[in-house]
Design an enzyme around this catalytic site. Structure first.
Site, PDB file in Angstrom:
ATOM      1  N   ASN A   1       0.885  -1.200  -0.068  1.00 22.77           N
ATOM      2  CA  ASN A   1       0.006  -0.110  -0.058  1.00 22.77           C
ATOM      3  C   ASN A   1       0.818   1.471   0.009  1.00 22.77           C
ATOM      4  OD1 ASN A   1      -1.881  -2.044   1.995  1.00 22.77           O
ATOM      5  ND2 ASN A   1      -2.586  -1.114   0.190  1.00 22.77           N
TER       6      ASN A   1
ATOM      7  N   ASP B   1      -6.911  -6.803   6.842  1.00 23.83           N
ATOM      8  CA  ASP B   1      -8.082  -6.824   7.008  1.00 23.83           C
ATOM      9  C   ASP B   1      -8.912  -7.258   5.817  1.00 23.83           C
ATOM     10  OD1 ASP B   1      -7.276  -5.097   4.932  1.00 23.83           O
ATOM     11  OD2 ASP B   1      -8.453  -3.042   5.880  1.00 23.83           O
TER      12      ASP B   1
ATOM     13  N   ASP C   1      -3.386   0.507  11.050  1.00 23.59           N
ATOM     14  CA  ASP C   1      -3.701   1.703  10.293  1.00 23.59           C
ATOM     15  C   ASP C   1      -4.863   2.220  10.412  1.00 23.59           C
ATOM     16  OD1 ASP C   1      -2.688   3.697   8.764  1.00 23.59           O
ATOM     17  OD2 ASP C   1      -3.019   2.648   6.827  1.00 23.59           O
TER      18      ASP C   1
END
Length: 372
Positions: free
Chosen positions: A210, A238, A264
């Site tokens: 990411n 997730d 996060d």
């Protein structure tokens, strides 16, 4: 205090045993049942540790108007984290104007709670191209004097700085000399630059895959450099930020001893869909996805207990313990926690057979955990 007849999960062994606690410290961990509080049917894991989180339960680390409000928010945030089994966390900033960042550092310096051992600066020395949900207006060149101000105001509590190494490889050595863990992230670094960054002392990668140059077979970039060289590798489990099949691949290739689960999370974590904020940016949560108005992912709504369950479903309980407790502690130099063994802090989470939280202990004291 002694709890017994409980399944104990350590990075090394999974067994039925007894944990004896004295003055907030684990004194004995042995196999077998003894006299004590019978915890039949429950599972003991170390307190979960989140070293990259922006908020939870309606509270955001970078949205406050006074130091008093900040400290109150942090207290409320801690209560929310504990509900999800988190007994240690690093409040994490986003890229902010210098004066606001310094205010946040000063406020953290006032915190006297070793469940909050420091802070993580995610920026401002990052790539404009891979800023993600961060505000590019406040991105700036690496500035050692600013970092030293942050350290002074926070009373040396800046544990981690996320850095784009293409902004200045020479900066890494200076940060390491200050005792700061450098995490490579929000970066357009190619393989050579990223590799050199790790060899110069960077010891972590911020949420792999990411906000970084993608992996390509002719341009392996920071991702392959991370797999080859990064001592620790953050991942957001997730199954939104990274597909679960790719997380299984990471566990196999990177190894459960290097992967660090992070949330996060933003203020929407633990809440439902709706309108929220991350720093100064408006965020919409829909179907559990946190998005900017441009449709970019903006942090997560993940909580660490859910991360634990997700990882356990892929790799088992011992691997999940490593990635949610043991490795995060090691990644920021916390040698006194993250594992159930004599001499460590008695931060414990007791789970039922479905991995739901039943009890949480912080330094041996049971903390009220309301159902959510």
């Amino acid at each position: 205090m002694k709890i017994t007849n409980i399944r104990i999960i350590t990075p090394y062994k999974d067994f039925l045993g007894t944990i004896e606690i004295e003055r907030g410290i684990i004194r004995r961990v042995i196999e077998g049942k003894e006299e004590g509080e019978d915890m039949k049917g429950l599972i003991a894991v170390p307190g979960l540790i989140d070293i990259h989180t922006h908020g939870i339960g309606g509270y955001d680390f970078t949205s406050w108007n006074s130091e008093e409000e900040f400290l109150n928010n942090l207290t409320k945030m801690k209560e929310e984290y504990i509900k999800h089994g988190v007994t240690t966390f690093l409040p994490t900033t986003v890229t902010l104007p210098k004066e606001v960042l310094l205010e946040a550092c000063k406020a953290v310096g006032k915190v006297q709670d070793d469940s909050i051992p420091g802070m993580h600066l995610e920026g401002p020395f990052i790539s404009e191209k891979y800023a993600g949900a961060q505000d590019i207006r406040y991105i700036r060149a690496p500035d050692l004097s600013e970092v030293k101000q942050c350290m002074e105001l926070s009373r040396n509590k800046v544990k981690t700085i996320t850095l784009a190494p293409e902004k200045g490889l020479e900066f890494i050595d200076s940060l390491v000399a200050l005792g700061i863990h450098v995490s490579i992230g929000h970066t357009d670094a190619d393989y050579e630059i990223a590799s050199r960054a790790f060899l110069l002392g960077a010891d972590r990668t911020t949420h792999i895959f990411n906000a970084m140059r993608p992996l390509h077979h002719r341009d392996p970039g920071v991702i392959l450099a991370t797999i080859n060289f990064s001592p620790f590798v953050e991942v957001i489990p997730d199954f939104i930020h990274v597909d679960k099949e790719l997380i299984k691949f990471l566990i196999k290739v990177v190894g459960e001893d290097r992967l660090v689960s992070v949330t996060d999370s933003i203020m929407a974590a633990g809440l439902g869909d709706g309108e929220y904020s991350l720093g100064k940016m408006s965020i919409t949560v829909k179907g559990g996805r946190a998005l900017t108005k441009f449709g970019k992912l903006a942090g997560s709504t993940l909580t660490m207990d859910k991360a634990f369950v997700n990882l356990a479903s892929l790799a088992g309980l011992q691997a999940a313990v490593k990635m949610t407790s043991y490795n995060p502690a090691r990644a920021i130099g916390l040698s006194d926690r993250g594992v159930i063994m004599p001499g460590k802090r008695a931060d414990l989470v007791l789970l039922d057979e479905k991995l739901r939280i039943v009890k949480v202990f912080v330094k041996g004291e049971e903390v009220e955990v309301s159902k959510y």
